[in-house]
Design a protein around this motif. Structure first.
Motif, short mmCIF file in Angstrom:
data_model
loop_
_atom_site.label_atom_id
_atom_site.label_comp_id
_atom_site.label_asym_id
_atom_site.label_seq_id
_atom_site.Cartn_x
_atom_site.Cartn_y
_atom_site.Cartn_z
N SER A 145 0.81 -1.22 0.00
CA SER A 145 0.00 0.00 0.00
C SER A 145 0.85 1.27 0.00
O SER A 145 0.39 2.33 -0.45
CB SER A 145 -0.91 0.03 1.24
N PHE A 146 2.07 1.19 0.51
CA PHE A 146 2.89 2.38 0.66
C PHE A 146 4.11 2.39 -0.25
O PHE A 146 4.91 3.32 -0.22
CB PHE A 146 3.32 2.53 2.12
N GLY A 147 4.25 1.36 -1.07
CA GLY A 147 5.38 1.29 -1.99
C GLY A 147 5.61 -0.14 -2.43
O GLY A 147 5.32 -1.08 -1.68
N CYS A 148 6.09 -0.31 -3.66
CA CYS A 148 6.24 -1.64 -4.26
C CYS A 148 7.71 -1.95 -4.53
O CYS A 148 8.45 -1.07 -5.00
CB CYS A 148 5.45 -1.68 -5.57
N ILE A 180 7.26 -3.62 2.37
CA ILE A 180 8.72 -3.52 2.32
C ILE A 180 9.26 -2.40 3.20
O ILE A 180 10.44 -2.05 3.11
CB ILE A 180 9.22 -3.36 0.87
N GLY A 181 8.42 -1.83 4.04
CA GLY A 181 8.89 -0.86 5.02
C GLY A 181 9.41 0.44 4.43
O GLY A 181 10.48 0.91 4.81
N VAL A 182 8.64 1.05 3.51
CA VAL A 182 9.06 2.31 2.89
C VAL A 182 8.16 3.48 3.29
O VAL A 182 8.43 4.62 2.92
CB VAL A 182 9.10 2.20 1.36
N GLY A 183 7.10 3.23 4.04
CA GLY A 183 6.16 4.28 4.38
C GLY A 183 6.74 5.27 5.38
O GLY A 183 7.69 4.99 6.10
N ASN A 184 6.12 6.45 5.41
CA ASN A 184 6.49 7.47 6.40
C ASN A 184 5.23 7.95 7.10
O ASN A 184 4.12 7.79 6.58
CB ASN A 184 7.26 8.62 5.74
N PRO A 185 5.36 8.53 8.30
CA PRO A 185 4.18 8.88 9.08
C PRO A 185 3.19 9.80 8.38
O PRO A 185 1.97 9.63 8.51
CB PRO A 185 4.77 9.53 10.33
N VAL A 188 1.32 7.74 5.87
CA VAL A 188 0.43 6.81 6.57
C VAL A 188 -0.84 7.52 7.02
O VAL A 188 -1.96 7.05 6.77
CB VAL A 188 1.15 6.19 7.77
N ALA A 189 -0.69 8.65 7.68
CA ALA A 189 -1.85 9.38 8.18
C ALA A 189 -2.76 9.81 7.03
O ALA A 189 -4.00 9.72 7.12
CB ALA A 189 -1.40 10.60 8.98
N ARG A 190 -2.16 10.28 5.96
CA ARG A 190 -2.94 10.75 4.80
C ARG A 190 -3.72 9.62 4.15
O ARG A 190 -4.92 9.76 3.86
CB ARG A 190 -1.98 11.40 3.81
N LEU A 191 -3.06 8.48 3.93
CA LEU A 191 -3.71 7.37 3.23
C LEU A 191 -4.81 6.74 4.08
O LEU A 191 -5.89 6.41 3.57
CB LEU A 191 -2.67 6.32 2.84
N ILE A 192 -4.56 6.59 5.36
CA ILE A 192 -5.58 6.00 6.23
C ILE A 192 -6.82 6.90 6.27
O ILE A 192 -7.96 6.42 6.23
CB ILE A 192 -5.03 5.75 7.63
N ALA A 193 -6.62 8.21 6.33
CA ALA A 193 -7.76 9.13 6.32
C ALA A 193 -8.58 8.97 5.04
O ALA A 193 -9.82 8.94 5.08
CB ALA A 193 -7.27 10.57 6.47
N GLY A 213 13.42 1.55 9.74
CA GLY A 213 13.36 2.17 11.06
C GLY A 213 12.18 3.09 11.31
O GLY A 213 12.15 3.78 12.32
N THR A 214 11.18 3.09 10.41
CA THR A 214 10.03 3.98 10.59
C THR A 214 8.80 3.26 11.11
O THR A 214 7.73 3.85 11.22
CB THR A 214 9.67 4.66 9.26
N GLY A 215 8.93 1.99 11.45
CA GLY A 215 7.76 1.19 11.80
C GLY A 215 6.96 1.73 12.97
O GLY A 215 5.74 1.88 12.88
N LEU A 216 7.61 2.04 14.10
CA LEU A 216 6.89 2.54 15.26
C LEU A 216 6.27 3.90 15.00
O LEU A 216 5.14 4.18 15.44
CB LEU A 216 7.81 2.60 16.47
N ALA A 217 7.00 4.76 14.30
CA ALA A 217 6.45 6.08 13.96
C ALA A 217 5.20 5.92 13.09
O ALA A 217 4.22 6.65 13.25
CB ALA A 217 7.49 6.92 13.24
#
Length: 311
Positions: A145-148, A180-185, A188-193, A213-217
């Motif tokens: 969803s956040f990158g391929c 693949i862990g490429v999303g940023n906060p 994430v906030a924009r797409l979920i909304a 390293g952005t998983g928790l954020a």
């Protein structure tokens, strides 16, 4: 802005182990599930019903299901990619919920399950209906969803359109996965909304990998945007055999620590999770990525001071 409680979905028995080269015995997988339950997990992705030649670690799916603890308060999830896998999951009599997967891009969809992105939405919708027809529940995850890993950036409108189509099948929830862990906060906030606006009352679950390293954020941003369920893996193990560069999931211990310290209830016992991390490290014969598993919780449990005695 934030909720008082988040539902955690434990994915270590499936997503945590599926990409590991070390073969994990069925008994150890069942023990991991039992330990997760003891730590408070009430939704667990226990296995996937896929071609064992493609994912050898999941070859014992039926045996794992046969040994699952009898628990009325736990939802066992089986990941399925197609009708054949769904039929296998249903036939075990132990799976409560079918987890379907569709993919936001054609190239990854073909690598992951041999179909186009549009076809993957159709199949996922059919699986949700099949689950319902058999007295189970069905949910769907939109992978990449956040990158391929093959096509790069993924248009947000594409993910929203897929979620809208999935919503027509009436799943119990729709998950957005950062495979693949490429999303940023901010993303994430924009797409979920956008997705929440498109699918109405259907809940949004999130699935993040900590590759960069952005998983928790991203978890924190997702909760702020209205996600109410979070996938996580004890120890931070995880990865996808069909997604180059995919690394571990956000660790259950790390997510639980962050949320509980922020006053958000997860229903999980952090001390039990840390103990399970140490046990699982022995099973895998390596240190696991979870940071809280290494550092421990805070404040540290007080040690009892022995009473002084007089001679």
């Amino acid at each position: 802005m934030y909720t008082e409680r988040i539902e955690m979905v434990e994915v270590s028995p499936r997503d945590g182990l599926q990409n590991e080269k070390r073969e994990v015995a069925t008994a150890d997988k069942v023990a991991l599930i039992e330990r997760a339950i003891a730590a408070g997990a009430r939704r667990i992705e226990v296995t996937s019903f896929v071609n064992p030649r493609a994912v050898p670690q999941m070859a014992d799916a039926d045996a794992v299901c046969a040994s699952l603890p009898e628990r009325e308060d736990v939802t066992y999830i089986g990941l399925v990619m197609n009708r054949r896998g769904a039929d296998r999951a249903i036939a075990t009599g132990r799976i409560d919920q079918l987890g379907a997967v569709c993919v936001a891009t054609d190239r990854f969809a073909m690598a992951n399950q041999g179909q186009t992105s549009d076809q993957s939405v159709e199949v996922a919708s059919d699986i949700i209906a099949l689950a319902r027809d058999n007295g189970l529940t069905g949910q769907a995850t939109i992978a990449a969803s956040f990158g391929c890993p093959f096509e790069g950036e993924v248009a947000e409108d594409r993910v929203v359109a897929m979620a809208r189509r999935l919503a027509e099948a009436e799943p119990v929830e729709i998950a957005l996965a950062d495979t693949i862990g490429v999303g940023n906060p901010a993303q994430v906030a924009r797409l979920i909304a956008k997705v929440r606006e498109a699918i109405g009352a259907i809940p949004v679950r999130v699935h993040f990998h900590n590759t960069r390293g952005t998983g928790l954020a991203n978890v924190w941003a997702a909760i702020g945007a209205g996600a109410r369920s979070v996938d996580a893996s004890i120890g931070g193990l995880g990865g996808c055999p069909f997604a180059p560069g995919a690394a571990g999931n956000v660790a259950t211990e790390d997510v639980a620590y962050m949320l509980e310290r922020a006053g958000i209830d997860t229903g999980l016992d952090l001390a039990a999770l840390i103990e399970t991390n140490r046990w699982l490290a022995g099973v895998m014969d390596k240190e696991l990525p979870a940071m809280v598993g290494k550092a421990g919780g805070f404040p540290a449990p007080k040690k009892e001071t022995p009473e002084r005695t007089t001679a």
